[in-house]
Design an enzyme around this catalytic site. Structure first.
Site, PDB file in Angstrom:
ATOM      1  CG  ASN A   1     -31.531   7.396  36.788  1.00 18.44           C
ATOM      2  OD1 ASN A   1     -31.499   6.431  37.550  1.00 18.44           O
ATOM      3  ND2 ASN A   1     -31.741   7.284  35.497  1.00 18.44           N
TER       4      ASN A   1
ATOM      5  CG  HIS B   1     -38.923   1.138  29.814  1.00 11.16           C
ATOM      6  ND1 HIS B   1     -38.923   0.031  28.987  1.00 11.16           N
ATOM      7  CD2 HIS B   1     -37.633   1.354  30.145  1.00 11.16           C
ATOM      8  CE1 HIS B   1     -37.677  -0.399  28.821  1.00 11.16           C
ATOM      9  NE2 HIS B   1     -36.878   0.385  29.526  1.00 11.16           N
TER      10      HIS B   1
ATOM     11  NE  ARG C   1     -32.528  -5.800  29.690  1.00 15.36           N
ATOM     12  CZ  ARG C   1     -33.158  -4.676  30.030  1.00 15.36           C
ATOM     13  NH1 ARG C   1     -34.376  -4.722  30.515  1.00 15.36           N
ATOM     14  NH2 ARG C   1     -32.572  -3.514  29.872  1.00 15.36           N
TER      15      ARG C   1
ATOM     16  NE  ARG D   1     -35.414   5.162  35.668  1.00 13.01           N
ATOM     17  CZ  ARG D   1     -34.674   4.212  35.147  1.00 13.01           C
ATOM     18  NH1 ARG D   1     -33.369   4.251  35.259  1.00 13.01           N
ATOM     19  NH2 ARG D   1     -35.228   3.209  34.509  1.00 13.01           N
TER      20      ARG D   1
ATOM     21  CD  GLU E   1     -37.279   7.196  30.815  1.00 10.26           C
ATOM     22  OE1 GLU E   1     -36.390   7.469  29.988  1.00 10.26           O
ATOM     23  OE2 GLU E   1     -37.413   6.086  31.330  1.00 10.26           O
TER      24      GLU E   1
HETATM   25  P1  ADP Z   1     -31.524   2.483  27.256  1.00  7.99           P
HETATM   26  O1  ADP Z   1     -32.601   1.451  27.191  1.00  7.99           O
HETATM   27  O2  ADP Z   1     -30.227   1.965  27.840  1.00  7.99           O
HETATM   28  O3  ADP Z   1     -31.960   3.826  27.787  1.00  7.99           O
HETATM   29  P2  ADP Z   1     -31.539   3.792  24.665  1.00  7.99           P
HETATM   30  O4  ADP Z   1     -32.961   4.145  24.744  1.00  7.99           O
HETATM   31  O5  ADP Z   1     -30.526   4.880  24.638  1.00  7.99           O
HETATM   32  O6  ADP Z   1     -31.113   2.733  25.741  1.00  7.99           O
HETATM   33  O7  ADP Z   1     -31.351   2.908  23.333  1.00  7.99           O
HETATM   34  C1  ADP Z   1     -30.124   2.405  22.906  1.00  7.99           C
HETATM   35  C2  ADP Z   1     -30.330   1.906  21.481  1.00  7.99           C
HETATM   36  O8  ADP Z   1     -30.753   3.020  20.680  1.00  7.99           O
HETATM   37  C3  ADP Z   1     -29.093   1.328  20.839  1.00  7.99           C
HETATM   38  O9  ADP Z   1     -29.402   0.110  20.192  1.00  7.99           O
HETATM   39  C4  ADP Z   1     -28.704   2.380  19.814  1.00  7.99           C
HETATM   40  O10 ADP Z   1     -28.223   1.794  18.644  1.00  7.99           O
HETATM   41  C5  ADP Z   1     -29.975   3.110  19.519  1.00  7.99           C
HETATM   42  N1  ADP Z   1     -29.682   4.515  19.244  1.00  7.99           N
HETATM   43  C6  ADP Z   1     -29.480   5.495  20.146  1.00  7.99           C
HETATM   44  N2  ADP Z   1     -29.166   6.662  19.515  1.00  7.99           N
HETATM   45  C7  ADP Z   1     -29.157   6.413  18.201  1.00  7.99           C
HETATM   46  C8  ADP Z   1     -28.910   7.184  17.031  1.00  7.99           C
HETATM   47  N3  ADP Z   1     -28.609   8.469  17.106  1.00  7.99           N
HETATM   48  N4  ADP Z   1     -29.010   6.569  15.833  1.00  7.99           N
HETATM   49  C9  ADP Z   1     -29.324   5.272  15.745  1.00  7.99           C
HETATM   50  N5  ADP Z   1     -29.562   4.479  16.813  1.00  7.99           N
HETATM   51  C10 ADP Z   1     -29.487   5.025  18.018  1.00  7.99           C
END
Ligand code: ADP
Length: 410
Positions: free
Chosen positions: A7, A181, A241, A92, A393
């Protein structure tokens, strides 16, 4: 088959070595600050539980790929003994434009077409091409497969993907909804249809809620609508965003604040969402949840609650709208960082949804976070199944890569 999943971002390159037979990851890591001073690699050997972080100069993605291969072959930190063990590479790719509706094996023609996707995702496409060229430089003979984040959404009908703009904009500039996504939506759809025991006749809403968020309506295993649009700025409120806003706000802000196109783009992409609504407090849902739990005495309580309630309101609208489009609903799936780890958001989204037949088991839901497994959240008397399905993914990319290289159907 052992597949190296890559990626590539503008200055980073993430990788995983996946065995598609056992569907396990033997090593993974990230190269950061590629082309910038202080570039480093963080590599994990998961079978032995080892981890290493090294600062090494990487002037481009080819240097990064060479370093990745060096780590994979390392006698202590590696997971393979010879390059022959890497049977294929899966990449990816964020945007396939109107050109790619499924994963495809790389050849000169495909690379040419990928270059034409540059306009749709300039930062990402350039980085992907560098990642591909890096692999070609280090392992020219290996089959490489491209897996597109937009591909799963290519089944949308024109009435779902067209914007009510002059038709010529679509014809000349390919302005339309593409979604994002897609690999994640496809992965959780496949898992959900396995649980439902069928693909044909299923009506599923998949909610990928993370730092970037998108929601899809998936009927008979095919996307009929999705919340992200021409770019990943559309849809629900995200970390930074804004999601959907009245488009007239854009020229209004440009005029009032004297903003350039880049500045207004930055405002909507980087300074909005949770971060914007909380006036710069945080883009991370964990911080917002902490402020909400602390209660009204917390200085950020009110705005954090507002930002989270806005997201809840918007997700509900998508679920309702998509149920209407599909004329029914069998399942709602929550996935990605917030979808998998934020019981509070899931609970308020599913509250007062008995009209749709959605009812979750609050106790099960409250405990469902930081789990690697699929969890049924719906109550026994819920008409609609509600599930937490951790997305993967990389595994989807590895599965596609194997299927294409071995000429199996996707
Ligand atoms: P991306 O879209 O960059 O891949 P993610 O899917 O990792 O992002 O999502 C990030 C969000 O998920 C953040 O707002 C974070 O607070 C939340 N998050 C990720 N892991 C945890 C966790 N263990 N507990 C609570 N919230 C989480």
């Amino acid at each position: 088959m052992k597949v190296l999943v890559v990626n590539a971002g503008s200055s980073s390159l993430k990788y995983q070595m996946i065995d598609t037979k056992t569907e396990t990851v033997s090593a993974k890591g990230i190269c950061e600050r590629i082309g910038i001073e202080g570039s480093l690699i963080e590599h994990k050997q998961l079978e032995k539980g080892l981890k290493i972080k090294e600062e090494k100069p990487m002037k481009n993605h080819a240097d990064a790929m060479a370093l990745v291969v060096e780590k994979l072959l390392d006698s202590e930190y590696g997971c393979i003994t010879s390059m022959d063990e890497i049977e294929a590479v899966g990449h990816r790719i964020v945007h396939g434009g109107p050109y790619f509706s499924k994963s495809i094996r790389l050849d000169d023609q495909v690379l040419q077409t990928l270059r034409r996707c540059h306009d749709f995702a300039p930062l990402h496409t350039g980085a992907h091409i560098q990642g591909i060229e890096g692999c070609l430089a280090v392992m020219p003979q290996k089959p490489q497969v491209l897996v597109f984040d937009t591909a799963f959404h290519q089944t949308m009908a024109p009435e779902a993907f067209m914007y009510a703009l002059p038709y010529e904009l679509y014809e000349k500039y390919a302005v339309r909804r593409y979604g994002a996504h897609g690999t994640s939506h496809r992965f959780v759809t496949a898992e959900m249809t396995k649980i439902l025991g069928r693909v044909e006749g299923t009506k599923i809403v998949t909610c990928h809620i993370g730092n970037g968020s998108s929601i899809s309506a998936v009927k008979d295993g095919k996307v009929i609508d999705t919340s992200m649009g021409f770019t990943p700025l559309a849809g629900v409120e995200m970390g930074t965003r804004c999601g959907d806003i009245d488009p007239a706000i854009v020229p209004y802000m440009m005029e009032k604040l004297n903003l350039s196109t880049k500045e207004v783009g930055d405002l909507m992409n980087k300074k909005s969402g949770f971060l914007g609504v909380t006036s710069g407090y945080s883009s991370d849902s964990r911080d917002l949840e902490a402020a909400i739990s602390a209660g009204p005495s917390d200085p950020h309580y009110e705005r954090a609650a507002l930002a989270v309630n806005m997201l809840k309101h918007q997700i509900k609208k998508y679920i309702g709208g998509y149920a209407a489009l599909m004329n029914g609903l069998d399942a709602v799936v929550f996935t990605a960082g917030i979808g998998e780890n934020n019981p509070h958001l899931r609970e308020i989204v599913c509250e007062d949804m008995d009209f749709f037949g959605i009812k979750i088991d609050k106790e099960v839901n409250a405990k469902a976070w930081r789990q690697d497994n699929i969890i049924k959240l719906s109550a026994a008397d819920s008409r609609v199944a509600v599930y937490l399905i951790p997305t993967n993914e990389e595994l989807m990319i590895a599965r596609d890569t194997e299927a294409i290289v071995t000429c199996k159907s996707l």
